[in-house]
Design a protein around this motif. Structure first.
Motif, PDB file in Angstrom:
ATOM      1  N   UNK A 153     -12.318 -16.204  38.140  1.00 19.95           N
ATOM      2  CA  UNK A 153     -12.931 -16.021  36.729  1.00 19.95           C
ATOM      3  C   UNK A 153     -14.223 -15.799  36.621  1.00 19.95           C
ATOM      4  N   UNK A 154     -14.771 -14.805  35.998  1.00 18.48           N
ATOM      5  CA  UNK A 154     -16.178 -14.387  35.910  1.00 18.48           C
ATOM      6  C   UNK A 154     -17.027 -15.564  35.282  1.00 18.48           C
ATOM      7  N   UNK A 155     -18.444 -15.603  35.801  1.00 17.84           N
ATOM      8  CA  UNK A 155     -19.329 -16.600  35.453  1.00 17.84           C
ATOM      9  C   UNK A 155     -20.264 -15.880  34.677  1.00 17.84           C
ATOM     10  N   UNK A 156     -20.548 -16.138  33.241  1.00 20.79           N
ATOM     11  CA  UNK A 156     -21.402 -15.347  32.677  1.00 20.79           C
ATOM     12  C   UNK A 156     -22.393 -16.320  32.071  1.00 20.79           C
ATOM     13  N   UNK A 157     -23.768 -15.728  31.984  1.00 19.17           N
ATOM     14  CA  UNK A 157     -24.996 -16.482  31.437  1.00 19.17           C
ATOM     15  C   UNK A 157     -24.601 -16.268  29.900  1.00 19.17           C
ATOM     16  N   UNK A 158     -25.661 -17.036  28.983  1.00 17.00           N
ATOM     17  CA  UNK A 158     -25.412 -16.992  27.763  1.00 17.00           C
ATOM     18  C   UNK A 158     -25.768 -15.570  27.103  1.00 17.00           C
ATOM     19  N   UNK A 159     -26.581 -14.674  27.753  1.00 17.12           N
ATOM     20  CA  UNK A 159     -26.768 -13.256  27.417  1.00 17.12           C
ATOM     21  C   UNK A 159     -25.428 -12.458  27.670  1.00 17.12           C
TER      22      UNK A 159
ATOM     23  N   UNK B  74      -8.194 -23.816  35.948  1.00 13.50           N
ATOM     24  CA  UNK B  74      -9.196 -22.863  36.520  1.00 13.50           C
ATOM     25  C   UNK B  74     -10.171 -22.389  35.650  1.00 13.50           C
ATOM     26  N   UNK B  75      -9.749 -22.192  34.170  1.00 11.79           N
ATOM     27  CA  UNK B  75     -10.623 -21.675  33.124  1.00 11.79           C
ATOM     28  C   UNK B  75     -11.592 -22.801  32.856  1.00 11.79           C
ATOM     29  N   UNK B  76     -11.152 -24.203  32.826  1.00 13.15           N
ATOM     30  CA  UNK B  76     -11.914 -25.400  32.644  1.00 13.15           C
ATOM     31  C   UNK B  76     -12.888 -25.720  33.411  1.00 13.15           C
ATOM     32  N   UNK B  77     -12.614 -25.550  34.744  1.00  8.89           N
ATOM     33  CA  UNK B  77     -13.367 -25.594  35.918  1.00  8.89           C
ATOM     34  C   UNK B  77     -14.707 -24.604  35.847  1.00  8.89           C
ATOM     35  N   UNK B  78     -14.184 -23.409  35.598  1.00  7.00           N
ATOM     36  CA  UNK B  78     -15.349 -22.253  35.472  1.00  7.00           C
ATOM     37  C   UNK B  78     -16.047 -22.500  34.261  1.00  7.00           C
ATOM     38  N   UNK B  79     -15.751 -23.086  33.277  1.00  4.12           N
ATOM     39  CA  UNK B  79     -16.360 -23.818  32.262  1.00  4.12           C
ATOM     40  C   UNK B  79     -17.328 -24.504  32.390  1.00  4.12           C
ATOM     41  N   UNK B  80     -17.122 -25.521  33.219  1.00  6.26           N
ATOM     42  CA  UNK B  80     -18.067 -26.410  33.782  1.00  6.26           C
ATOM     43  C   UNK B  80     -19.126 -26.151  34.563  1.00  6.26           C
ATOM     44  N   UNK B  81     -18.719 -24.967  35.486  1.00  6.84           N
ATOM     45  CA  UNK B  81     -19.675 -24.615  36.462  1.00  6.84           C
ATOM     46  C   UNK B  81     -20.891 -23.457  35.644  1.00  6.84           C
ATOM     47  N   UNK B  82     -19.960 -22.918  34.439  1.00  7.93           N
ATOM     48  CA  UNK B  82     -20.757 -21.981  33.755  1.00  7.93           C
ATOM     49  C   UNK B  82     -21.863 -22.810  32.697  1.00  7.93           C
TER      50      UNK B  82
ATOM     51  N   UNK C  71     -24.733 -23.529  34.967  1.00  7.78           N
ATOM     52  CA  UNK C  71     -25.446 -22.376  35.015  1.00  7.78           C
ATOM     53  C   UNK C  71     -26.433 -22.154  33.871  1.00  7.78           C
ATOM     54  N   UNK C  72     -25.857 -22.229  32.475  1.00  7.02           N
ATOM     55  CA  UNK C  72     -26.503 -21.963  31.549  1.00  7.02           C
ATOM     56  C   UNK C  72     -27.606 -23.015  31.250  1.00  7.02           C
ATOM     57  N   UNK C  73     -27.410 -24.302  31.746  1.00 10.15           N
ATOM     58  CA  UNK C  73     -28.454 -25.283  31.570  1.00 10.15           C
ATOM     59  C   UNK C  73     -29.696 -24.846  32.290  1.00 10.15           C
ATOM     60  N   UNK C  74     -29.281 -24.656  33.647  1.00 13.01           N
ATOM     61  CA  UNK C  74     -30.458 -24.245  34.536  1.00 13.01           C
ATOM     62  C   UNK C  74     -31.311 -22.824  34.114  1.00 13.01           C
ATOM     63  N   UNK C  75     -30.627 -21.818  33.304  1.00 13.63           N
ATOM     64  CA  UNK C  75     -31.121 -20.712  32.846  1.00 13.63           C
ATOM     65  C   UNK C  75     -31.784 -20.916  31.664  1.00 13.63           C
TER      66      UNK C  75
ATOM     67  N   UNK D  46     -27.721 -27.735  25.639  1.00 15.28           N
ATOM     68  CA  UNK D  46     -27.010 -27.441  26.919  1.00 15.28           C
ATOM     69  C   UNK D  46     -26.351 -28.432  27.466  1.00 15.28           C
ATOM     70  N   UNK D  47     -26.916 -29.659  27.574  1.00 16.81           N
ATOM     71  CA  UNK D  47     -26.281 -30.835  27.792  1.00 16.81           C
ATOM     72  C   UNK D  47     -25.115 -31.277  27.121  1.00 16.81           C
ATOM     73  N   UNK D  48     -25.237 -31.110  25.928  1.00 16.83           N
ATOM     74  CA  UNK D  48     -23.775 -31.185  25.020  1.00 16.83           C
ATOM     75  C   UNK D  48     -22.719 -30.251  25.403  1.00 16.83           C
ATOM     76  N   UNK D  49     -23.271 -28.989  25.756  1.00 11.09           N
ATOM     77  CA  UNK D  49     -22.372 -28.032  26.362  1.00 11.09           C
ATOM     78  C   UNK D  49     -21.527 -28.523  27.598  1.00 11.09           C
ATOM     79  N   UNK D  50     -22.447 -28.960  28.407  1.00 13.36           N
ATOM     80  CA  UNK D  50     -21.922 -29.475  29.974  1.00 13.36           C
ATOM     81  C   UNK D  50     -21.049 -30.515  29.553  1.00 13.36           C
ATOM     82  N   UNK D  51     -21.483 -31.520  28.768  1.00  9.54           N
ATOM     83  CA  UNK D  51     -20.604 -32.772  28.343  1.00  9.54           C
ATOM     84  C   UNK D  51     -19.218 -32.234  27.997  1.00  9.54           C
ATOM     85  N   UNK D  52     -19.092 -31.344  27.003  1.00  9.67           N
ATOM     86  CA  UNK D  52     -17.897 -31.022  26.371  1.00  9.67           C
ATOM     87  C   UNK D  52     -16.990 -30.209  27.437  1.00  9.67           C
ATOM     88  N   UNK D  53     -17.652 -29.354  28.422  1.00  2.23           N
ATOM     89  CA  UNK D  53     -16.862 -28.884  29.251  1.00  2.23           C
ATOM     90  C   UNK D  53     -16.254 -29.820  30.249  1.00  2.23           C
TER      91      UNK D  53
END
Length: 208
Positions: A45-51, A76-84, A87-91, A127-134
């Motif tokens: 699954x591709x990993x995309x930044x918010x941009x 796999x989509x759920x795991x990729x969402x967590x990684x994303x 990444x978005x938190x760091x970005x 960003x933390x909220x997004x991570x918690x939801x994922x």
């Protein structure tokens, strides 16, 4: 990169599943498939930044053919969402720090600094909220420790997996180790210790 499976995942923009690469005309002659250590099964699954910029892929690979059903695709989509989310938190953190430095160079008033701090806190909270939801969707969690003083943080997902109450269970490093099966704790400790000594990444499988 053009020979890699992940190139097709990133370019395609959606999940790529190849149950048996030897039978797929796109990959049958690929050196990664015909070589001595072949990739036969692939799902990515591709990993995309918010941009919207695709920076890579989250993928599974194996040397034998594998079935991959709807539930597997969802996982796999759920795991990729967590990684994303990570990444978005760091970005977001990098962008906020850069913006803060630029603003500080031009606007040094207390009011501006307070507004800047509020915006940064709001963006990081989002960003933390997004991570918690994922993590909630994927049914996983994470914990981290600050090496300077040993301060440890457990995510809500960790408490849920362990069946613990955040109000009565303080997060500690030893407590995080104890979340694993007694027979696997030495493996976890040695994996972390070796990584610290090498200053490198590590991975292991252990039962909770």
């Amino acid at each position: 990169r053009l020979e890699s499976f992940c190139h097709h995942t990133i370019a395609g923009g959606d999940m790529l599943v190849v149950p048996d690469a030897r039978l797929d005309p796109r990959f049958a002659g690929n050196p990664l498939v015909t070589g001595p250590d072949p990739i036969v099964f692939y799902a990515g699954v591709p990993l995309c930044l918010e941009s919207g910029f695709r920076i890579g892929s989250f993928c599974l690979m194996h040397s034998t053919p594998r079935p991959f059903g709807v539930e597997d695709e969802a996982a796999l989509h759920d795991l990729a969402a967590t990684v994303t989310a990570h990444l978005r938190l760091a970005d977001a953190h990098v962008r906020l720090v850069r913006e803060a430095e630029e603003r500080a160079a031009h606007q040094a008033t207390i009011a501006d600094q307070r507004e800047e701090l509020q915006q940064r806190q709001s963006a990081l909270a989002s960003a933390h909220h997004l991570l918690a939801m994922a993590e909630e969707v994927a049914g996983i969690g994470h914990w981290r420790v600050r090496l300077a003083d040993g301060q440890t943080y457990w995510s809500t997902g960790i408490y849920g997996i362990a069946g613990l109450d955040p109000a009565t269970s303080a997060p500690t490093f030893d407590g995080a180790i104890d979340l694993h099966h007694p027979d696997d704790r030495d493996l976890v400790r040695s994996s972390i210790s070796d990584a610290l000594e090498r200053r490198g990444a590590f991975a292991f499988e252990a039962r909770m």
